[in-house]
Design a protein around this motif. Structure first.
Motif, PDB file in Angstrom:
ATOM      1  N   ALA A  19       4.914  -5.234  -1.470  1.00  0.00           N
ATOM      2  CA  ALA A  19       5.506  -5.120  -0.139  1.00  0.00           C
ATOM      3  C   ALA A  19       5.956  -6.483   0.345  1.00  0.00           C
ATOM      4  O   ALA A  19       5.338  -7.501   0.038  1.00  0.00           O
ATOM      5  CB  ALA A  19       4.483  -4.535   0.831  1.00  0.00           C
ATOM      6  N   THR A 209       4.002  -6.146   8.063  1.00  0.00           N
ATOM      7  CA  THR A 209       3.805  -5.726   6.677  1.00  0.00           C
ATOM      8  C   THR A 209       2.326  -5.745   6.330  1.00  0.00           C
ATOM      9  O   THR A 209       1.800  -4.828   5.695  1.00  0.00           O
ATOM     10  CB  THR A 209       4.559  -6.683   5.720  1.00  0.00           C
ATOM     11  OG1 THR A 209       5.874  -6.857   6.195  1.00  0.00           O
ATOM     12  CG2 THR A 209       4.564  -6.132   4.321  1.00  0.00           C
ATOM     13  N   LEU A 213      -0.004  -2.681   5.128  1.00  0.00           N
ATOM     14  CA  LEU A 213      -0.725  -2.703   3.854  1.00  0.00           C
ATOM     15  C   LEU A 213      -2.211  -2.452   4.081  1.00  0.00           C
ATOM     16  O   LEU A 213      -2.851  -1.720   3.325  1.00  0.00           O
ATOM     17  CB  LEU A 213      -0.520  -4.044   3.151  1.00  0.00           C
ATOM     18  CG  LEU A 213       0.792  -4.205   2.402  1.00  0.00           C
ATOM     19  CD1 LEU A 213       0.949  -5.628   1.912  1.00  0.00           C
ATOM     20  CD2 LEU A 213       0.856  -3.244   1.228  1.00  0.00           C
ATOM     21  N   HIS A 217      -4.557   0.357   2.385  1.00  0.00           N
ATOM     22  CA  HIS A 217      -5.660   0.067   1.474  1.00  0.00           C
ATOM     23  C   HIS A 217      -7.032   0.189   2.121  1.00  0.00           C
ATOM     24  O   HIS A 217      -8.026   0.366   1.441  1.00  0.00           O
ATOM     25  CB  HIS A 217      -5.500  -1.332   0.876  1.00  0.00           C
ATOM     26  CG  HIS A 217      -4.348  -1.435  -0.073  1.00  0.00           C
ATOM     27  ND1 HIS A 217      -4.360  -0.841  -1.317  1.00  0.00           N
ATOM     28  CD2 HIS A 217      -3.139  -2.019   0.047  1.00  0.00           C
ATOM     29  CE1 HIS A 217      -3.218  -1.077  -1.920  1.00  0.00           C
ATOM     30  NE2 HIS A 217      -2.447  -1.776  -1.123  1.00  0.00           N
ATOM     31  N   ILE A 237      -2.267 -10.622   1.892  1.00  0.00           N
ATOM     32  CA  ILE A 237      -2.977  -9.355   1.816  1.00  0.00           C
ATOM     33  C   ILE A 237      -4.242  -9.522   0.965  1.00  0.00           C
ATOM     34  O   ILE A 237      -5.276  -8.909   1.220  1.00  0.00           O
ATOM     35  CB  ILE A 237      -2.060  -8.216   1.283  1.00  0.00           C
ATOM     36  CG1 ILE A 237      -2.831  -6.896   1.146  1.00  0.00           C
ATOM     37  CG2 ILE A 237      -1.418  -8.574  -0.022  1.00  0.00           C
ATOM     38  CD1 ILE A 237      -3.309  -6.300   2.441  1.00  0.00           C
TER      39      ILE A 237
END
Lengths: 380, 372
Positions: A19, A209, A213, A217, A237
């Motif tokens: 991403a 973003t 994410l 997750h 991330i």
């Protein structure tokens, strides 16, 4: 929970999603389509933003192109030339994806830190035996007749001898070979390696973003916690997930609350924290706390040097930083002797933490030490 | 997957394929053997990603399917099962385990997904010819000792196999060299081999192939492209990547004008060199040949251990010459000469020497002298 476990263990080469790096992907794709693909790439940027994931994504794409997968293969089709590939995506169910994920694609060579059986953990660096098979790999014909791809994750882990061994191959790469170097700190690489690679700098992910994410997750987290994580992780991330798994948000809240009483710390609370993190099995929490502490300090320093409070990550941490660094009077201009003192402290703490992990120092004492240092700096 | 097979019928193929599996593997699936059951037969595949070996054997197949299991473990188990028994292989559940049952023994081994197993074989290769196993053995045996192990000159780390012409007769030629010596062996070009590209077969594939065709009396089918080579004989198929490089123009280093011709009794000469070399230093292994009409003196001199000489009668008529060689290299070559007499063609003490079997024109060897 099972989903979270899986996500936690997923290696970059097993990850089908990338991403926020569309721009970098475009650069690679354009280079591939131009027909003059540079043979060595240095993919750099902060940890945990998808560098290795992008490298494997590109590797899969290039490997599937040669075996006639995604884009119809080389050569013209029955109705003119096939359309140039628009995306790098390779289905997660395809044989190429499965083999790359297992590290068993015959045209892919992965250089990474190996497991040290004697020590029972990953080696701290990439050594010459880890790159020894690489020459052999590049000097044999590709199994599929197309590209041979090498992924080095990360190039920073290579010791000097390994780096020199790989340099020889980057200097004189065989035809149709592609070397992808992942680096978190390209400045530390051999200049001779850097100068032979096409550079691709990846940017940290933006907060939106990152939140998306995290929602995917770690669906069990609430919105507020996700927001704090996203800010703590500064666009990474990987770091966000690590922090989330180590209870980073809780630890950070605890830390800021504790530091809130500076210049005088509550001795009972400090000892309770040090005791807890000094226990067996709390290594991860200790490392996380140490990271958060130095991160908070460096951020506070940077902001204070500019004369303003850092943006709040949680309620009040920015103001706390400004209050402490501006000095006891609260009116004194920041900078000068005051900041020097904090800078020294930051330097001292960073080194103390590195030593604590390297030499297995008593974690409890390290925390007490750090807190005393904070008190001393704040009292002036 | 479920099948039954005699223990003895399974052991041989397992032994063959497991030898390509490396003992230490960083990629888990490479430690495994791929076991695939098809109608009436079972195929075993093992690979190190540079080459793979597939062997097929008849079996009573109850259910078709495939599984991968640790190669060395499966081999060790089957090896220890009593001779003459029946072995049952079956995939359990969703394929997490493979069961091996024989008599009252039973094992359950962990497996890895078949999709992760790398594949080299399968595609069709454009050039194909066949030759008797004995001919292939001869090509390999008489060249492989000269294969270089030096990694920097990777294009010498294998046998160069190509079709060419020797005084207008088409031949299939195998060449290997390490820069100090060179071996060139040829045989009449088999049907279908004309137009094949010159390929360099890596040392590991050569050695594995040589082991497998040791007992074989059948024909070997060779198929190749410019990136792969495949040898098929009996139930075994070996596929290997090739060395991606250009073999040097070896013809250039084969001397043509050497006029000092020496003929020796090959066995006697080898024995003499071997005896004398006992004295020469471990590192250089140098022996000196002092040759005059009818007589050769083999000598070695070492500052540490002393000296040695031995005289042998030879056929020689040209002017006297003194020339030094590495004893190991001399012995490597004489070992390959089956005829009674070997012929050395020399120019001087610093130029390459040509060695050949007097009774066999198919092989020739070039050897660089040493300064002694």
């Amino acid at each position: 929970m099972a989903a979270a476990d899986e996500a936690e263990r997923m290696l970059p080469r097993q990850n089908p999603d990338l991403a926020g790096q569309e721009q970098a992907e475009r650069v690679l794709l354009d280079a591939y389509r131009s027909g003059r693909l540079p043979h060595a790439w240095l993919i750099s940027g902060p940890r945990g933003i998808g560098k290795a994931t992008l490298a494997y994504r590109f590797a899969r794409f290039v490997l599937s192109e040669t075996s006639g997968g995604a884009g119809g293969g080389p050569g013209g089709g029955l109705f003119g030339a096939p359309l140039p590939p628009e995306s790098m995506a390779v289905a997660a169910t395809s044989p190429i994806f499965r083999k790359v994920a297992a590290g068993s694609h015959p045209d892919l060579f992965i250089v990474e830190r190996r497991y040290d059986e004697k020590a029972g953990r990953l080696k701290t660096e990439i050594v010459v035996p880890d790159v020894q098979g690489l020459g052999n790999f590049l000097h044999l014909t590709p199994a599929e007749g197309g590209w041979r791809v090498v992924v080095v994750d990360s190039a920073d882990d290579m010791n000097r001898h390994a780096a020199n061994a790989i340099l020889k191959l980057i200097e004189e790469p065989p035809k149709r070979s592609l070397i992808l170097l992942v680096s978190h700190a390209p400045g530390g690489l051999l200049p001779t390696i850097r100068s032979r690679c096409r550079k691709l700098v990846l940017k940290p992910l933006d907060e939106t973003t990152l939140s998306e994410l995290l929602a995917r997750h770690r669906p069990e987290l609430d919105v507020d916690e996700r927001r704090v994580l996203a800010r703590l992780a500064e666009g990474s991330i990987g770091r966000a997930l690590d922090l989330s798994d180590a209870g980073g948000v809780e630890l950070y809240r605890e830390l800021i609350e504790l530091l809130g009483s500076l210049p005088r710390l509550n001795a009972g609370d400090v000892h309770a924290l040090a005791d807890r993190l000094g226990r067996r099995g709390q290594e991860q929490a200790f490392t996380t706390l140490a990271e958060l502490l130095t991160w908070w300090l460096s951020r506070a320093l940077a902001a204070s040097a500019a004369g303003k409070a850092p943006a709040d990550v949680i309620e009040g941490d920015g103001g706390l930083a400004l209050r402490l660094m501006a000095g006891r009077s609260g009116t004194q201009r920041s900078g000068g002797a005051g900041l020097d003192r904090w800078l020294d402290l930051w330097d001292k703490l960073t080194r103390l933490i590195v030593r604590a992990e390297g030499a297995n120092l008593d974690r409890k004492q390290v925390i007490l030490n750090a807190m005393l240092g904070l008190e001393a700096a704040a009292r002036h | 997957m479920k099948l039954t097979i005699e223990r003895d019928a399974l052991l041989g193929p397992l032994a063959h394929v497991q030898s390509v599996v490396e003992r230490r593997n960083t990629i888990p699936v490479l430690a495994n053997v791929l076991i695939r059951a098809e109608t009436g037969k079972l195929s075993l595949t093992a690979t190190d990603m540079d080459m793979d070996i597939v062997e097929t054997v008849e079996a009573e197949v109850g259910a078709k399917g495939a599984v991968t299991a640790p190669a060395h473990t499966v081999y060790d188990i089957v090896r220890k099962l009593p001779e003459g028994g029946q072995v049952e292989l079956a995939r359990q559940g969703e394929g997490e385990r493979m069961a091996i049952k024989s008599g009252r023994s039973s094992f359950a081994l962990s497996t890895l997904p078949v999709e992760e197993f790398p594949a080299l074989s399968g595609d069709k290769l454009p050039h194909e010819f066949s030759l008797p196993a004995s001919e292939l053995r001869a090509l390999i045996d008489r060249t492989r000792f000269a294969i270089s192990t030096e990694e920097t000159r990777y294009y010498l780390n294998g046998i160069f196999l190509h079709g060419t012409k020797n005084s207008d007769v088409p031949v299939l030629r195998a060449v290997a060299t390490d820069g100090h010596r060179l071996a060139r062996v040829e045989m009449p070009l088999p049907d279908g081999a004309s137009g094949m590209p010159g390929v360099i077969v890596p040392r590991k594939a050569v050695n594995e192939l040589r082991k497998l065709i040791d007992e074989s009396t059948e024909a070997v089918t060779v198929s190749l492209s410019d990136s792969k080579i495949r040898f098929a004989f009996g139930a075994i198929v070996l596929t290997s990547k090739l060395i991606d490089g250009t073999f040097p123009d070896y013809e250039r280093v084969i001397p043509t004008g050497n006029d000092k011709l020496l003929e020796v009794d090959c066995k006697g000469f080898a024995a003499a060199v071997d005896r004398v070399a006992t004295i020469s230093t471990e590192k250089s292994r140098a022996v000196k040949l002092a040759i005059q009409p009818g007589l050769m003196t083999v000598s070695a001199n070492s500052p540490d251990s002393g000296n040695a000489t031995e005289e042998i009668e030879v056929g020689y008529t040209a002017g006297p010459i003194e020339i030094g060689f590495n004893a190991r290299y001399l012995l490597d070559i004489t070992e390959q000469i089956e005829g009674e007499h070997a012929q050395f063609a020399m120019a001087d003490a610093a130029s390459p020497t040509l060695v050949r079997d007097v009774s066999d024109a198919s092989a020739l060897y070039v050897l660089m002298p040493m300064r002694v």
